[in-house]
Design a protein around this motif. Structure first.
Motif, PDB file in Angstrom:
ATOM      1  N   ALA A   5       0.846  -1.206   0.000  1.00 10.31           N
ATOM      2  CA  ALA A   5       0.000   0.000   0.000  1.00 10.31           C
ATOM      3  C   ALA A   5       0.879   1.253   0.000  1.00 10.31           C
ATOM      4  O   ALA A   5       0.591   2.223  -0.703  1.00 10.31           O
ATOM      5  N   GLN A   6       1.951   1.220   0.783  1.00  6.66           N
ATOM      6  CA  GLN A   6       2.854   2.382   0.822  1.00  6.66           C
ATOM      7  C   GLN A   6       3.439   2.652  -0.556  1.00  6.66           C
ATOM      8  O   GLN A   6       3.520   3.801  -1.007  1.00  6.66           O
ATOM      9  N   ALA A   7       3.840   1.567  -1.234  1.00  7.10           N
ATOM     10  CA  ALA A   7       4.426   1.720  -2.579  1.00  7.10           C
ATOM     11  C   ALA A   7       3.384   2.292  -3.540  1.00  7.10           C
ATOM     12  O   ALA A   7       3.677   3.185  -4.343  1.00  7.10           O
ATOM     13  N   TRP A   8       2.154   1.801  -3.413  1.00  9.58           N
ATOM     14  CA  TRP A   8       1.055   2.261  -4.296  1.00  9.58           C
ATOM     15  C   TRP A   8       0.772   3.737  -4.043  1.00  9.58           C
ATOM     16  O   TRP A   8       0.617   4.525  -4.979  1.00  9.58           O
ATOM     17  N   GLN A   9       0.739   4.104  -2.750  1.00  4.87           N
ATOM     18  CA  GLN A   9       0.452   5.507  -2.407  1.00  4.87           C
ATOM     19  C   GLN A   9       1.546   6.439  -2.948  1.00  4.87           C
ATOM     20  O   GLN A   9       1.255   7.511  -3.469  1.00  4.87           O
ATOM     21  N   ALA A  10       2.794   5.989  -2.836  1.00  4.95           N
ATOM     22  CA  ALA A  10       3.913   6.815  -3.333  1.00  4.95           C
ATOM     23  C   ALA A  10       3.789   7.012  -4.835  1.00  4.95           C
ATOM     24  O   ALA A  10       4.004   8.118  -5.346  1.00  4.95           O
TER      25      ALA A  10
END
Ligand SMILES: CC(C)(COP(=O)([O-])OP(=O)([O-])OC[C@H]1O[C@@H](n2cnc3c(N)ncnc32)[C@H](O)[C@@H]1OP(=O)([O-])[O-])[C@@H](O)C(=O)NCCC(=O)NCCSC(=O)C[C@@](C)(O)CC(=O)[O-]
Length: 319
Positions: free
Chosen positions: A310-315
């Protein structure tokens, strides 16, 4: 049907012929129960509805436990009365440790499944539900009988399948013993809790092999792996390889158990969906929608999404 490439990828990853994984979203209950910040009922309701909108078809929405023991769940009746319009295709489950919990759960009119929760460790049973394993089974038996007579399904949990925060390592024989008791009282599915998130795949394999050797059907088991030591996804992969296709997870990796100090959140739903998507295994869940579903809840609590994917997607969304 799996395409040849996807099947190849799944085989390479060690998975048997699993084409679909059932995700049981436990964020609104397991994810929130230990949060110190009181999350408003409306935010919990929005979380549940958004997760269903993301494609979740099984969701544990709250628990009917003592408000003195777990204050965060004290709005169970209000939460459930706001969720009556969840489509009937979605299986809604709640925790009910005793008949009092069951009676309150029945008032909502939207509960499909009640879950009783036992442990493979005596100490954990005492700390969590204030009674021995034997006493807990007596209580659960009454809950299961009444629930089933009223047309509700009954799910079981076994906590501490690999280790207990008070007793240390747990013998798989103890897990088998409690699984058998839960099955005998009518649980249609038993969820296996690595409550403190310390298990490694070899330990999961030992437990699953011990259960199957005693007659457990892998289709009636679910993995419930916390991610304290970062091993939850590898435990899922091992479980898939051994034929399990149902996993509990929590949006944003929210969670922790009030009676297991240091235990961090559940396996994040986003990470489970990301893994399955990559392996060509269907979950029916939209990754981006799950990430968005928990945003308001995370803001209230004052934390960020714990899922790596999710963090990677948000970035990427910000680029
Ligand atoms: C099980 C009890 C209730 C026993 O608690 P107790 O104190 O032994 O129960 P009691 O029957 O003596 O009742 C004491 C008081 O609680 C009330 N009470 C009694 N039952 C209920 C109820 N259902 N709903 C609301 N109130 C209830 C009851 O009415 C009374 O109220 P008072 O007269 O003092 O005002 C208590 O120990 C409890 O609530 N424990 C909380 C357990 C819990 O929620 N733990 C976290 C969930 S388990 C988990 O996270 C693990 C899992 C499932 O995710 C899997 C994994 O990761 O391994």
């Amino acid at each position: 049907m799996l395409t040849r490439n996807v099947l190849g990828a799944a085989r390479k990853a060690g998975c048997r012929f699993i084409s679909t994984v059932e995700v049981i979203e436990v964020g609104p209950r397991d994810g929130l129960q230990n949060e110190k910040v009181s999350v408003p009922t409306s935010v919990k309701v929005q979380l549940c509805n958004s997760l269903v909108d993301a494609g979740v078809t099984r969701i544990e929405t709250t628990s009917y436990v003592s408000p003195k023991w777990v204050p965060q769940m004290s709005d169970n009746i209000d939460v459930m009365s706001s969720l009556v319009s969840i489509p009937s295709s979605v299986e809604v489950s709640v925790l009910t440790p005793n008949l009092k919990g069951l009676e309150n759960a029945k008032l909502s009119g939207r509960v499909d499944t009640v879950s009783v929760f036992g442990a493979a460790s005596e100490s954990f049973s005492q700390k969590n539900i204030n009674c021995s394993i034997e006493e807990s089974i007596q209580r659960f038996s009454a809950v299961a009988e009444t629930a089933r007579a009223g047309g509700l399904k009954v799910r079981g949990y076994v906590s501490c399948i690999a280790a207990c925060p008070y007793e240390g390592p747990i013998d798989p024989k103890n897990v088998v013993k409690v699984w058998r008791l839960l099955k005998d009282l009518g649980c249609y599915e038993v969820s296996l809790g690595d409550t403190i998130g310390v298990a490694t795949p070899n330990q999961i394999e030992k437990v699953l092999n011990a259960l199957v050797a005693e007659g457990a059907d892998v289709n009636e088991l679910a993995g419930h792996y916390h991610d304290t030591c970062g091993t939850a996804l590898t435990n899922v992969l091992k479980s898939l390889d051994l034929g399990l296709s149902k996993f509990d997870s929590s949006a944003a990796g929210l969670g922790g158990c009030p009676y297991a100090a240091g235990a961090s959140g559940n396996l994040a739903t986003e990470d489970l969906v990301y893994l399955c998507d990559g392996l060509g295994i269907e979950t029916g869940i939209d990754f981006g929608k799950v990430v968005k579903a928990s945003e308001a809840t995370l803001e209230v609590i004052g934390i960020t999404n714990r899922s790596k994917s999710a963090q990677a997607w948000q970035a990427k969304q910000k680029m």
